[in-house]
Design a protein around this motif. Structure first.
Motif, PDB file in Angstrom:
ATOM      1  N   PHE A 108       0.829  -1.209   0.000  1.00 54.42           N
ATOM      2  CA  PHE A 108       0.000   0.000   0.000  1.00 54.42           C
ATOM      3  C   PHE A 108       0.862   1.257   0.000  1.00 54.42           C
ATOM      4  CE2 PHE A 108      -3.569  -2.587   2.091  1.00 54.42           C
ATOM      5  CZ  PHE A 108      -4.237  -2.745   0.891  1.00 54.42           C
ATOM      6  N   ASN A 109       1.911   1.274   0.840  1.00 50.14           N
ATOM      7  CA  ASN A 109       2.741   2.466   0.942  1.00 50.14           C
ATOM      8  C   ASN A 109       3.473   2.755  -0.364  1.00 50.14           C
ATOM      9  OD1 ASN A 109       1.947   2.663   3.590  1.00 50.14           O
ATOM     10  ND2 ASN A 109       3.817   1.824   4.439  1.00 50.14           N
ATOM     11  N   THR A 110       4.021   1.709  -0.980  1.00 47.55           N
ATOM     12  CA  THR A 110       4.804   1.887  -2.208  1.00 47.55           C
ATOM     13  C   THR A 110       3.962   2.429  -3.350  1.00 47.55           C
ATOM     14  OG1 THR A 110       6.301   0.087  -1.606  1.00 47.55           O
ATOM     15  CG2 THR A 110       6.220   0.704  -3.936  1.00 47.55           C
ATOM     16  N   PHE A 111       2.784   1.862  -3.541  1.00 51.70           N
ATOM     17  CA  PHE A 111       1.990   2.203  -4.717  1.00 51.70           C
ATOM     18  C   PHE A 111       0.939   3.294  -4.470  1.00 51.70           C
ATOM     19  CE2 PHE A 111       3.330  -2.229  -5.626  1.00 51.70           C
ATOM     20  CZ  PHE A 111       4.032  -1.987  -6.795  1.00 51.70           C
ATOM     21  N   TYR A 117      -0.512  10.739   0.458  1.00 51.25           N
ATOM     22  CA  TYR A 117      -0.147  11.727   1.485  1.00 51.25           C
ATOM     23  C   TYR A 117       0.480  12.964   0.840  1.00 51.25           C
ATOM     24  CZ  TYR A 117       1.485  13.674   5.882  1.00 51.25           C
ATOM     25  OH  TYR A 117       1.684  14.500   6.962  1.00 51.25           O
ATOM     26  N   GLY A 118       1.301  12.748  -0.186  1.00 52.10           N
ATOM     27  CA  GLY A 118       1.897  13.877  -0.889  1.00 52.10           C
ATOM     28  C   GLY A 118       0.851  14.728  -1.570  1.00 52.10           C
ATOM     29  N   PHE A 119      -0.128  14.091  -2.217  1.00 54.76           N
ATOM     30  CA  PHE A 119      -1.210  14.831  -2.867  1.00 54.76           C
ATOM     31  C   PHE A 119      -2.031  15.614  -1.840  1.00 54.76           C
ATOM     32  CE2 PHE A 119      -0.901  12.001  -6.693  1.00 54.76           C
ATOM     33  CZ  PHE A 119      -0.842  13.010  -7.636  1.00 54.76           C
ATOM     34  N   TYR A 120      -2.312  14.963  -0.717  1.00 56.69           N
ATOM     35  CA  TYR A 120      -3.251  15.557   0.242  1.00 56.69           C
ATOM     36  C   TYR A 120      -2.609  16.664   1.068  1.00 56.69           C
ATOM     37  CZ  TYR A 120      -7.249  15.846   3.340  1.00 56.69           C
ATOM     38  OH  TYR A 120      -8.345  16.298   4.023  1.00 56.69           O
ATOM     39  N   THR A 121      -1.360  16.468   1.461  1.00 57.89           N
ATOM     40  CA  THR A 121      -0.725  17.440   2.374  1.00 57.89           C
ATOM     41  C   THR A 121       0.340  18.297   1.701  1.00 57.89           C
ATOM     42  OG1 THR A 121       1.020  15.906   3.049  1.00 57.89           O
ATOM     43  CG2 THR A 121      -1.051  15.823   4.277  1.00 57.89           C
ATOM     44  N   LYS A 122       0.697  17.943   0.452  1.00 56.50           N
ATOM     45  CA  LYS A 122       1.777  18.624  -0.273  1.00 56.50           C
ATOM     46  C   LYS A 122       3.123  18.439   0.420  1.00 56.50           C
ATOM     47  CE  LYS A 122      -1.606  20.112  -2.770  1.00 56.50           C
ATOM     48  NZ  LYS A 122      -1.981  19.327  -3.970  1.00 56.50           N
ATOM     49  N   LYS A 123       3.274  17.344   1.157  1.00 54.73           N
ATOM     50  CA  LYS A 123       4.545  17.026   1.818  1.00 54.73           C
ATOM     51  C   LYS A 123       5.151  15.779   1.204  1.00 54.73           C
ATOM     52  CE  LYS A 123       3.388  19.188   6.239  1.00 54.73           C
ATOM     53  NZ  LYS A 123       3.272  19.009   7.696  1.00 54.73           N
ATOM     54  N   ASP A 124       6.472  15.689   1.330  1.00 54.23           N
ATOM     55  CA  ASP A 124       7.183  14.609   0.646  1.00 54.23           C
ATOM     56  C   ASP A 124       7.122  13.270   1.365  1.00 54.23           C
ATOM     57  OD1 ASP A 124       7.961  16.322  -1.358  1.00 54.23           O
ATOM     58  OD2 ASP A 124       9.812  16.902  -0.348  1.00 54.23           O
ATOM     59  N   GLY A 198       2.727  14.737   9.768  1.00 55.24           N
ATOM     60  CA  GLY A 198       3.456  13.589   9.240  1.00 55.24           C
ATOM     61  C   GLY A 198       3.621  12.416  10.184  1.00 55.24           C
ATOM     62  N   PHE A 199       2.847  12.375  11.278  1.00 53.52           N
ATOM     63  CA  PHE A 199       2.919  11.245  12.210  1.00 53.52           C
ATOM     64  C   PHE A 199       1.741  10.314  11.906  1.00 53.52           C
ATOM     65  CE2 PHE A 199       5.289  14.635  14.115  1.00 53.52           C
ATOM     66  CZ  PHE A 199       6.370  14.005  14.717  1.00 53.52           C
ATOM     67  N   ILE A 200       2.063   9.149  11.322  1.00 49.83           N
ATOM     68  CA  ILE A 200       1.054   8.287  10.715  1.00 49.83           C
ATOM     69  C   ILE A 200       1.084   6.896  11.337  1.00 49.83           C
ATOM     70  CG2 ILE A 200       0.281   7.260   8.529  1.00 49.83           C
ATOM     71  CD1 ILE A 200       0.016  10.265   8.591  1.00 49.83           C
ATOM     72  N   ARG A 201      -0.118   6.343  11.593  1.00 52.29           N
ATOM     73  CA  ARG A 201      -0.257   4.947  12.029  1.00 52.29           C
ATOM     74  C   ARG A 201      -0.428   4.057  10.806  1.00 52.29           C
ATOM     75  NH1 ARG A 201      -5.519   6.316  15.512  1.00 52.29           N
ATOM     76  NH2 ARG A 201      -5.834   7.456  13.555  1.00 52.29           N
ATOM     77  N   ALA A 207      -6.080   3.848   5.074  1.00 48.97           N
ATOM     78  CA  ALA A 207      -7.118   4.835   4.733  1.00 48.97           C
ATOM     79  C   ALA A 207      -6.651   5.739   3.596  1.00 48.97           C
ATOM     80  CB  ALA A 207      -7.475   5.652   5.963  1.00 48.97           C
ATOM     81  N   LEU A 208      -5.378   6.128   3.629  1.00 52.55           N
ATOM     82  CA  LEU A 208      -4.835   6.945   2.544  1.00 52.55           C
ATOM     83  C   LEU A 208      -4.879   6.187   1.220  1.00 52.55           C
ATOM     84  CD1 LEU A 208      -1.770   8.532   4.365  1.00 52.55           C
ATOM     85  CD2 LEU A 208      -3.564   9.834   3.197  1.00 52.55           C
ATOM     86  N   ALA A 209      -4.506   4.915   1.260  1.00 54.05           N
ATOM     87  CA  ALA A 209      -4.554   4.097   0.052  1.00 54.05           C
ATOM     88  C   ALA A 209      -5.982   3.988  -0.471  1.00 54.05           C
ATOM     89  CB  ALA A 209      -3.984   2.710   0.330  1.00 54.05           C
ATOM     90  N   ASN A 210      -6.940   3.841   0.438  1.00 52.00           N
ATOM     91  CA  ASN A 210      -8.345   3.740   0.057  1.00 52.00           C
ATOM     92  C   ASN A 210      -8.789   5.000  -0.681  1.00 52.00           C
ATOM     93  OD1 ASN A 210     -11.374   4.362   0.847  1.00 52.00           O
ATOM     94  ND2 ASN A 210     -11.133   2.142   0.898  1.00 52.00           N
ATOM     95  N   TRP A 211      -8.429   6.151  -0.133  1.00 54.67           N
ATOM     96  CA  TRP A 211      -8.789   7.434  -0.756  1.00 54.67           C
ATOM     97  C   TRP A 211      -8.158   7.565  -2.142  1.00 54.67           C
ATOM     98  CZ3 TRP A 211      -5.342  11.724  -1.529  1.00 54.67           C
ATOM     99  CH2 TRP A 211      -5.967  12.893  -1.980  1.00 54.67           C
TER     100      TRP A 211
END
Length: 625
Positions: A108-111, A117-124, A198-201, A207-211
């Motif tokens: 999930f994180n890789t793809f 997270y980058g799209f949503y928060t504009k952070k790397d 940027g502190f993520i469980r 949930a990010l992948a789902n979105w």
């Protein structure tokens, strides 16, 4: 057919050893070329079958010149390491694009999640934390969000009881998992503040992948279908409902990718306490492996009814002489001697047979709750279990990543801006540029950490790590050879890993009462969740009591050969059966159950004896020297 007379002998020899052969059910799974579920019993060799299938398919894809790959996801780094190391035994050591082998979180994180997270928060990037680490940061962040009148303890339990959700309007919501109860604004604001910083469980990444998948569904489905010809999900029963929803969206309306789910739905422990199972295979439509290599008939006959469904199809390995099952009965006065008596009986059984006297294996005692374990041994401490805690494993892996960054920088003679590609996010850089090398190095890290934790030989792992470091650094820095590559500092990493793991040293239970029997073999205590996936020499299932209710009392009829489907509708019965099934399917040779005498009726004891259990009254053994 993938496996045939020409290749069968070599692959069986390398994966199974000796003269062992795949069973007909296993061959059918290896050769299956359609989307399906594979329902495999404990000890079925499911993962070995999957590895054989992957190896044969990799060879087939290579010969056909196909541009599509294989995607394999499982749930732990240890499982990934097992797959990678077993493929290496078969001569396959370079798994690269278009293939993917990794954990479900890594998938999930890789793809999806990192992009989302980058799209949503504009952070790397973000900091991925397990819940225990997250709680420490939650306490700090809450200080800035709590109202002035707040005098209560910090509500860190909210970390386990909340999820994030991003709706169709891209609004972030913090969802309470407490039925009918929401958390107060300061709690919700704290979690939202941590998310934005940027502190993520792990649950947040799902949930990010789902979105992300929902918002780009058609394009992602097409890309997935074009890249992967085969998609294998190992340990499917451990897939959460949220993870399952994401995976289902990926493969929806996909008739080209062959999707196979491997698991045992009877062992689904992440859907206890009234939660629904995510993976529900239709047994009539599934391929099944019902033969267990692990245990003999004396253990199999208990499992056939101690299960959420009657498992009459389960077949034992008749070459294993499992002991007659033992039922230990204790009281308040001798409860602390139970483990000593259990150890003594296992020791006597082990010494009495040429088949077992030389066999090594864990002697375990398990139950549902940590606090229940404390009642059986004064020396048991929750923090002292035999595996690295998730937070400690992540801390070790963080140190390993930093060591690799250090090795790259030490050997990099370029200007600082030339190093930015890997300094910015080493894990993302490796996933994108060198996925195959990264998988191999991570597998070696996991093996090294495990070897340090278990105090086993590390020398060959370190040799392999040095080789892989040199290869990766040479490739990354475009060097002609690796003769001048310095990776000696990798040895300086060990003391830091040892320091992290020192919090997790193994202890052997010892009893201090004056009438204690000397322990013949060390007994390792753990929860049932903690031993899932293990194989033991002997396992004792200990009774847990919560709110005055005994879990074993609820399933005593199942343990004595009578399956009662009407009782399984009760949540506590279903949960207790799942846990007992996992616990009682761990041992190869000796299985036992322990209950307090007050929770057993005369009829219960008669049923226990009738079904063939050997009753052990703990009190009868206290005067034996």
């Amino acid at each position: 057919m993938l496996i045939n007379n020409a290749n069968r002998g070599s692959i069986e020899s390398l994966l199974l050893g000796g003269s062992r052969q795949f069973q007909p059910e296993q061959i059918a799974v290896i050769n299956s070329t359609h989307s399906t579920n594979i329902m495999a019993c404990p000890g079925s060799g499911k993962t070995t079958v999957l590895i054989a299938k992957i190896a044969l398919l990799l060879d087939k894809i290579k010969k056909e010149g196909s541009r599509k790959g294989i995607c394999v996801i499982t749930h732990t780094n240890v499982a990934v390491e097992e797959i990678v190391s077993s493929l290496e035994k078969l001569g396959i050591s370079n798994i690269m694009y278009p293939h993917f082998v990794g954990t479900i979180h890594e998938f999930f994180n890789t793809f999806f999640s990192m992009k989302a997270y980058g799209f949503y928060t504009k952070k790397d990037a973000f900091y991925l934390l397990d819940n225990e680490e997250y709680k420490k940061y939650f306490e700090r962040f809450f200080e800035y969000n709590k109202p002035g009148y707040w005098t209560y303890p910090t509500p860190v339990n909210a970390v386990d009881k909340t999820d994030i959700h991003i709706d169709e309007n891209n609004q972030l919501h913090i969802i309470s998992k407490r039925e009918g109860k929401d958390y107060s604004a300061p709690v919700l604001n704290t979690i939202q503040d941590m998310f934005c910083k940027g502190f993520i469980r792990h649950s947040d990444t799902v949930a990010l992948a789902n979105w992300y998948i929902r918002n780009h569904k058609a394009a992602i489905q097409k890309a997935f279908q074009n890249r992967f010809q085969y998609f294998f999900i190992d340990e499917a029963q451990d897939t959460s409902i949220e993870q399952y929803e994401n995976l289902s969206m990926l493969i929806e309306n996909n008739n080209e990718t062959i999707v196979q789910w491997f698991g045992d739905s009877y062992q689904a422990l992440y859907s206890l306490y009234g939660k629904d199972d995510a993976w529900k295979p239709d047994l009539e439509e599934s391929l099944q492996i019902n033969f267990s290599n692990r245990f003999g008939e004396n253990i199999a006959r208990i499992l056939r009814t101690t299960c959420i469904e009657e498992y009459s199809r389960l077949e034992a390995n008749n070459t294993i002489s499992s002991a007659v099952p033992h039922f230990f009965i204790y009281n308040d006065e001798n409860k602390e001697q139970l483990l000593s008596v259990y150890s003594r009986i296992v020791s006597d059984f082990k010494a009495a047979s040429l088949e077992t006297v030389q066999i090594k294996g864990k002697i375990a005692a398990v139950c549902h709750h940590h606090d229940s374990l404390e009642g059986y041994s004064k020396t048991y401490q929750r923090s002292k279990i035999s595996k690295p805690l998730l937070s400690e494993m992540q801390a070790c892996l963080h140190e390993c990543h930093q060591s690799l960054v250090y090795a790259l920088r030490k050997n990099d003679r370029r200007e600082e801006n030339g190093r930015s590609e890997y300094l910015k996010n080493i894990s993302q850089f490796l996933r994108d540029k060198y996925p195959s090398n990264y998988i191999e190095i991570k597998a070696l890290w996991a093996r090294w950490i495990k070897a340090i934790s278990e105090e086993t030989d590390e020398s060959m792992i370190l040799v392999d790590l040095e080789v892989k470091y040199r290869e990766l650094i040479t490739t990354t820095l475009n060097k002609d050879n690796n003769d001048d590559i310095d990776v000696t500092k990798i040895h300086d990493l060990r003391p830091r890993l040892v320091k992290i793991l020192q919090k997790n040293t193994r202890t052997e239970p010892t009893e201090t009462a004056t009438n204690t029997i000397p322990v013949g073999l060390a007994v390792e205590l753990n929860t049932i969740h903690g031993v899932k996936g293990e194989t033991h020499f002997a396992t004792l299932l200990l009774e847990s009591v919560r709110d005055g209710v005994s879990d074993m009392q609820k399933i005593i009829s199942f343990l004595t050969g009578t399956y009662q489907p009407e009782l399984v509708e009760e949540s506590l019965v279903k949960d207790s059966l799942k846990l007992a099934y996992v616990a009682l399917s761990r041992p190869r040779y000796f299985v036992g159950v322990a209950m307090h005498e007050e929770n057993l009726s005369i009829q219960n004891i008669q049923d226990i004896e009738r079904f063939g259990w050997r009753i052990v009254e703990v009190n009868d053994y206290l005067d034996i020297t």
